[in-house]
Design a protein around this motif. Structure first.
Motif, mmCIF file in Angstrom:
data_model
loop_
_atom_site.group_PDB
_atom_site.id
_atom_site.type_symbol
_atom_site.label_atom_id
_atom_site.label_comp_id
_atom_site.label_asym_id
_atom_site.label_seq_id
_atom_site.Cartn_x
_atom_site.Cartn_y
_atom_site.Cartn_z
ATOM 1 N N ASP A 260 15.219 -4.655 9.609
ATOM 2 C CA ASP A 260 14.951 -6.082 9.841
ATOM 3 C C ASP A 260 14.067 -6.661 8.742
ATOM 4 N N ILE A 261 13.019 -5.919 8.352
ATOM 5 C CA ILE A 261 12.082 -6.454 7.354
ATOM 6 C C ILE A 261 11.913 -5.486 6.186
ATOM 7 N N PHE A 262 11.865 -6.051 5.018
ATOM 8 C CA PHE A 262 11.639 -5.262 3.804
ATOM 9 C C PHE A 262 10.428 -5.850 3.092
ATOM 10 N N THR A 263 9.426 -5.026 2.811
ATOM 11 C CA THR A 263 8.302 -5.540 2.017
ATOM 12 C C THR A 263 8.027 -4.632 0.822
ATOM 13 N N SER A 264 7.206 -3.600 0.997
ATOM 14 C CA SER A 264 6.946 -2.720 -0.148
ATOM 15 C C SER A 264 8.170 -1.861 -0.439
ATOM 16 N N GLY A 265 8.984 -1.651 0.583
ATOM 17 C CA GLY A 265 10.185 -0.832 0.400
ATOM 18 C C GLY A 265 9.938 0.649 0.608
ATOM 19 N N SER A 266 8.706 1.010 1.019
ATOM 20 C CA SER A 266 8.424 2.438 1.171
ATOM 21 C C SER A 266 9.273 3.063 2.280
ATOM 22 N N THR A 267 9.532 2.298 3.341
ATOM 23 C CA THR A 267 10.365 2.810 4.437
ATOM 24 C C THR A 267 11.801 3.015 3.964
#
Ligand SMILES: [Zn+2]
Ligand SMILES: [Zn+2]
Length: 260
Positions: free
Chosen positions: A218-225
């Motif tokens: 659903d959400i992408f920020t740093s992309g570490s996940t």
């Protein structure tokens, strides 16, 4: 007979209206709207939302800031990505955040139908030409979080996207570690926090071998996940991973999907 038929049709409409209440409420602000609105969003919300345009990072798909000179975002210039390419639909901004929070935490599971449609529309024009995929896989929640929340929002979105692409949706990733909230961690700390946090269950190993995966979050920020998921899928034999997120955050305090 005709009267009976139209009475049945009217009853069916009535039942459908009751089952899908989003047909009359905007999923962004709750305003009453008619059913013709795209994605069940009112005109005001549609104009407030920042949808992804040409100014997106060529690697992760995040919206680039006004005046930013490069075609690759700062994060993608800092960290080597584990996925081949990422796409997103909108900015994880103030208005978008409200809607996504309701979807995740206020039992608004039925938003998945509209948001899945929006995600599908984002990639449909480039599917097969720019990207391809054999299987759709959602970013998993740890079973404890899943038990608490009752559903995994990424999985609901993955089901909607997969159905529209006529692809199988597989829960080929599990979260083996219930990671700590990462909102106050730096990029490197987030990455360390996710070391070994995902796994491919043995029964899915043969299913993902040599396959191109469309990973959904659903959400992408740093992309570490997303990086940790892509690394896990590829070390288990997947040939490529393409990421599709609903919203992506910049530096505005947004956090990855599992971190709120
Ligand atoms: Zn609205
Ligand atoms: Zn990027």
């Amino acid at each position: 007979m005709k009267i009976v038929g139209s009475a049945i049709a009217a009853l069916a409409d009535f039942v459908l209206d009751a089952v899908f209440p989003a047909n009359i409420y905007c999923i962004g602000c709750g305003a009453v709207i008619d059913k013709s609105h795209p994605y069940s969003l009112c005109g005001r919300c549609l104009s407030h939302f920042h949808f992804a345009s040409d100014r997106t990072c060529l690697k992760c798909g995040k919206l680039l800031e006004e005046g930013y000179q490069h075609s690759i975002c700062r994060d993608c210039r800092t960290f080597e990505r584990e996925f081949e390419r990422g796409y997103t639909c909108m900015l994880y901004g103030l208005y978008e955040k409200e809607m996504i929070r309701a979807f995740k935490y206020k039992d608004r599971c039925y938003y998945a139908y509209y948001l899945g449609e929006l995600m599908y529309d984002r990639i449909a024009p480039i599917f097969e030409e720019e990207i391809r995929a054999d299987i759709v896989v959602p970013v998993p929640l740890h079973r404890k979080k899943l038990a608490k929340r009752g559903y995994n929002q990424a999985e609901l979105l993955a089901q909607e996207v997969a159905a529209r692409l006529f692809l199988p949706e597989k829960k080929a990733l599990i979260r083996t570690v219930n990671t700590k909230p990462m909102s106050r961690l730096s990029g490197i700390e987030r990455r360390e926090n996710l070391q070994g946090a995902f796994a491919v269950p043995p029964q899915y190993i043969s299913e993902i071998k040599q396959k191109c995966i469309l990973l959904i979050d659903d959400i992408f920020t740093s992309g570490s996940t997303a990086d940790a998921c892509a690394r896990t899928l590829k070390s288990a034999g997947a040939s490529a991973v393409v990421l599709l997120s609903l919203a992506a955050g910049g530096n505005s305090g947004a956090r990855d999907g599992d971190e709120l």
